[in-house]
Design a protein around this motif. Sequence first.
Motif, PDB file in Angstrom:
ATOM      1  N   SER A 180      46.570  43.343  37.929  1.00 15.59           N
ATOM      2  CA  SER A 180      47.264  42.215  37.309  1.00 15.59           C
ATOM      3  C   SER A 180      47.719  42.637  35.906  1.00 15.59           C
ATOM      4  O   SER A 180      47.269  43.647  35.365  1.00 15.59           O
ATOM      5  CB  SER A 180      46.352  40.990  37.221  1.00 15.59           C
ATOM      6  OG  SER A 180      45.260  41.242  36.352  1.00 15.59           O
ATOM      7  N   GLY A 195      49.989  38.703  39.301  1.00 19.23           N
ATOM      8  CA  GLY A 195      48.931  39.252  40.149  1.00 19.23           C
ATOM      9  C   GLY A 195      49.549  40.090  41.252  1.00 19.23           C
ATOM     10  O   GLY A 195      50.562  39.699  41.851  1.00 19.23           O
ATOM     11  N   GLN A 196      48.964  41.256  41.521  1.00 20.52           N
ATOM     12  CA  GLN A 196      49.495  42.182  42.520  1.00 20.52           C
ATOM     13  C   GLN A 196      48.479  42.376  43.643  1.00 20.52           C
ATOM     14  O   GLN A 196      47.268  42.373  43.402  1.00 20.52           O
ATOM     15  CB  GLN A 196      49.816  43.527  41.855  1.00 20.52           C
ATOM     16  CG  GLN A 196      50.826  43.399  40.722  1.00 20.52           C
ATOM     17  CD  GLN A 196      50.945  44.690  39.912  1.00 20.52           C
ATOM     18  OE1 GLN A 196      50.009  45.496  39.859  1.00 20.52           O
ATOM     19  NE2 GLN A 196      52.088  44.888  39.282  1.00 20.52           N
ATOM     20  N   TYR A 197      48.983  42.611  44.873  1.00 19.81           N
ATOM     21  CA  TYR A 197      48.075  42.716  46.019  1.00 19.81           C
ATOM     22  C   TYR A 197      48.773  43.359  47.212  1.00 19.81           C
ATOM     23  O   TYR A 197      49.997  43.275  47.371  1.00 19.81           O
ATOM     24  CB  TYR A 197      47.568  41.323  46.427  1.00 19.81           C
ATOM     25  CG  TYR A 197      48.681  40.296  46.548  1.00 19.81           C
ATOM     26  CD1 TYR A 197      49.321  40.067  47.770  1.00 19.81           C
ATOM     27  CD2 TYR A 197      49.106  39.577  45.434  1.00 19.81           C
ATOM     28  CE1 TYR A 197      50.349  39.152  47.869  1.00 19.81           C
ATOM     29  CE2 TYR A 197      50.128  38.655  45.525  1.00 19.81           C
ATOM     30  CZ  TYR A 197      50.751  38.448  46.744  1.00 19.81           C
ATOM     31  OH  TYR A 197      51.778  37.539  46.846  1.00 19.81           O
ATOM     32  N   ALA A 251      39.416  38.912  38.766  1.00 14.60           N
ATOM     33  CA  ALA A 251      40.029  38.777  40.099  1.00 14.60           C
ATOM     34  C   ALA A 251      38.885  38.650  41.097  1.00 14.60           C
ATOM     35  O   ALA A 251      38.113  39.587  41.292  1.00 14.60           O
ATOM     36  CB  ALA A 251      40.902  39.976  40.422  1.00 14.60           C
ATOM     37  N   SER A 289      43.389  42.771  46.222  1.00 11.01           N
ATOM     38  CA  SER A 289      43.936  42.948  44.868  1.00 11.01           C
ATOM     39  C   SER A 289      44.265  44.404  44.567  1.00 11.01           C
ATOM     40  O   SER A 289      43.526  45.327  44.932  1.00 11.01           O
ATOM     41  CB  SER A 289      42.933  42.430  43.845  1.00 11.01           C
ATOM     42  OG  SER A 289      43.384  42.715  42.527  1.00 11.01           O
ATOM     43  N   TRP A 292      43.115  34.177  33.946  1.00 14.15           N
ATOM     44  CA  TRP A 292      43.311  34.636  32.569  1.00 14.15           C
ATOM     45  C   TRP A 292      42.840  33.527  31.632  1.00 14.15           C
ATOM     46  O   TRP A 292      43.386  32.406  31.671  1.00 14.15           O
ATOM     47  CB  TRP A 292      44.779  34.924  32.280  1.00 14.15           C
ATOM     48  CG  TRP A 292      45.385  36.041  33.096  1.00 14.15           C
ATOM     49  CD1 TRP A 292      45.448  37.358  32.771  1.00 14.15           C
ATOM     50  CD2 TRP A 292      46.048  35.918  34.372  1.00 14.15           C
ATOM     51  NE1 TRP A 292      46.092  38.077  33.742  1.00 14.15           N
ATOM     52  CE2 TRP A 292      46.475  37.217  34.743  1.00 14.15           C
ATOM     53  CE3 TRP A 292      46.311  34.846  35.227  1.00 14.15           C
ATOM     54  CZ2 TRP A 292      47.156  37.466  35.928  1.00 14.15           C
ATOM     55  CZ3 TRP A 292      46.986  35.103  36.401  1.00 14.15           C
ATOM     56  CH2 TRP A 292      47.394  36.389  36.757  1.00 14.15           C
ATOM     57  N   TYR A 334      43.218  35.123  40.611  1.00 11.66           N
ATOM     58  CA  TYR A 334      43.377  35.795  39.323  1.00 11.66           C
ATOM     59  C   TYR A 334      43.210  34.743  38.225  1.00 11.66           C
ATOM     60  O   TYR A 334      43.817  33.660  38.293  1.00 11.66           O
ATOM     61  CB  TYR A 334      44.760  36.428  39.211  1.00 11.66           C
ATOM     62  CG  TYR A 334      44.981  37.612  40.131  1.00 11.66           C
ATOM     63  CD1 TYR A 334      44.500  38.874  39.791  1.00 11.66           C
ATOM     64  CD2 TYR A 334      45.662  37.467  41.341  1.00 11.66           C
ATOM     65  CE1 TYR A 334      44.696  39.964  40.623  1.00 11.66           C
ATOM     66  CE2 TYR A 334      45.862  38.545  42.180  1.00 11.66           C
ATOM     67  CZ  TYR A 334      45.375  39.787  41.817  1.00 11.66           C
ATOM     68  OH  TYR A 334      45.559  40.864  42.643  1.00 11.66           O
ATOM     69  N   GLN A 345      53.917  41.061  44.462  1.00 10.68           N
ATOM     70  CA  GLN A 345      53.522  40.602  43.132  1.00 10.68           C
ATOM     71  C   GLN A 345      53.937  39.156  42.982  1.00 10.68           C
ATOM     72  O   GLN A 345      55.077  38.796  43.284  1.00 10.68           O
ATOM     73  CB  GLN A 345      54.179  41.453  42.041  1.00 10.68           C
ATOM     74  CG  GLN A 345      53.906  40.943  40.626  1.00 10.68           C
ATOM     75  CD  GLN A 345      54.488  41.842  39.554  1.00 10.68           C
ATOM     76  OE1 GLN A 345      54.100  43.002  39.433  1.00 10.68           O
ATOM     77  NE2 GLN A 345      55.433  41.318  38.774  1.00 10.68           N
ATOM     78  N   ARG A 360      49.748  40.732  32.047  1.00  8.29           N
ATOM     79  CA  ARG A 360      50.329  39.582  31.346  1.00  8.29           C
ATOM     80  C   ARG A 360      51.141  40.123  30.162  1.00  8.29           C
ATOM     81  O   ARG A 360      50.917  41.235  29.671  1.00  8.29           O
ATOM     82  CB  ARG A 360      49.274  38.588  30.908  1.00  8.29           C
ATOM     83  CG  ARG A 360      48.286  38.682  29.923  1.00  8.29           C
ATOM     84  CD  ARG A 360      47.367  39.677  29.560  1.00  8.29           C
ATOM     85  NE  ARG A 360      47.982  40.899  29.103  1.00  8.29           N
ATOM     86  CZ  ARG A 360      47.631  42.080  29.550  1.00  8.29           C
ATOM     87  NH1 ARG A 360      46.667  42.219  30.438  1.00  8.29           N
ATOM     88  NH2 ARG A 360      48.224  43.146  29.111  1.00  8.29           N
TER      89      ARG A 360
END
Length: 239
Positions: free
Chosen positions: A160, A201-203, A173, A157, A184, A182, A129, A162
């Motif tokens: 994600s 952002g996660q992957y 994404a 991905s 926003w 990513y 992340q 916030r």
Amino acid sequence: MKDEELSVRLREAADAHRPDRERMLARVERGMAEGRPPARPARPPRAVAPWLRVAGATAAVCGVLAFGAVAVTSAGEGGSSGERVAAPGTPAPTPSVSPPAALGALRTQDGPLWTDGAVDPHSNVYWAQSDVTLRTAEPLSALTVELRIALTGGVNSTGSWRSLPEKDFTVSATEDGGYLVYRWALKAGRTVPAGTHTFAGQYNHAEGDRDAAGDYLTAHAVRASGERASVGDYFGPDH
């Protein structure tokens, strides 16, 4: 020398070289009786006519040439195994992704806006992340945050989030220019209050410690006063 005379001499030479069959059989029988292989009978040296020496030398040369031809042919076919040895190929270059701007080109602070990018400490050898911390000293009437993750081995991905309200942002994404991007974007008519906010952002990625040196973020905002501010940061060790 006439052909007839040559033929006569050849026959005489051949007769002179005929082995004594009776003596050889006798020696074989004695060897078998004694339990050992028979020795090859030795022959006394014989005088050889000059023309026979020339013929023998010619035959020897032909034999050497023939053997050389066979050796060359065998070597060309890869020796006794018959395999051809291929020259090693040139390894393909490993692709790399770097930020379009030189290190130091991104400023982490612009007026009331400040940012920092870091890989979350809870990341592991299969998943990561990337955190974007954004701090503003005054409200923002427009804001776009982009997080770019270099598409190194196995990156894809997984989502994600916030800290600001989900309904206030349009989130996407996508893959672009060698990056997982990513984005926003604050919706029209919404505002970002002063304070510290987080975007993440996660992957997934290939097994091992992933190098984040090619990852970076940018944030573009419009302050309540109408002035614009832009900040950015790298995720490498020297960011």
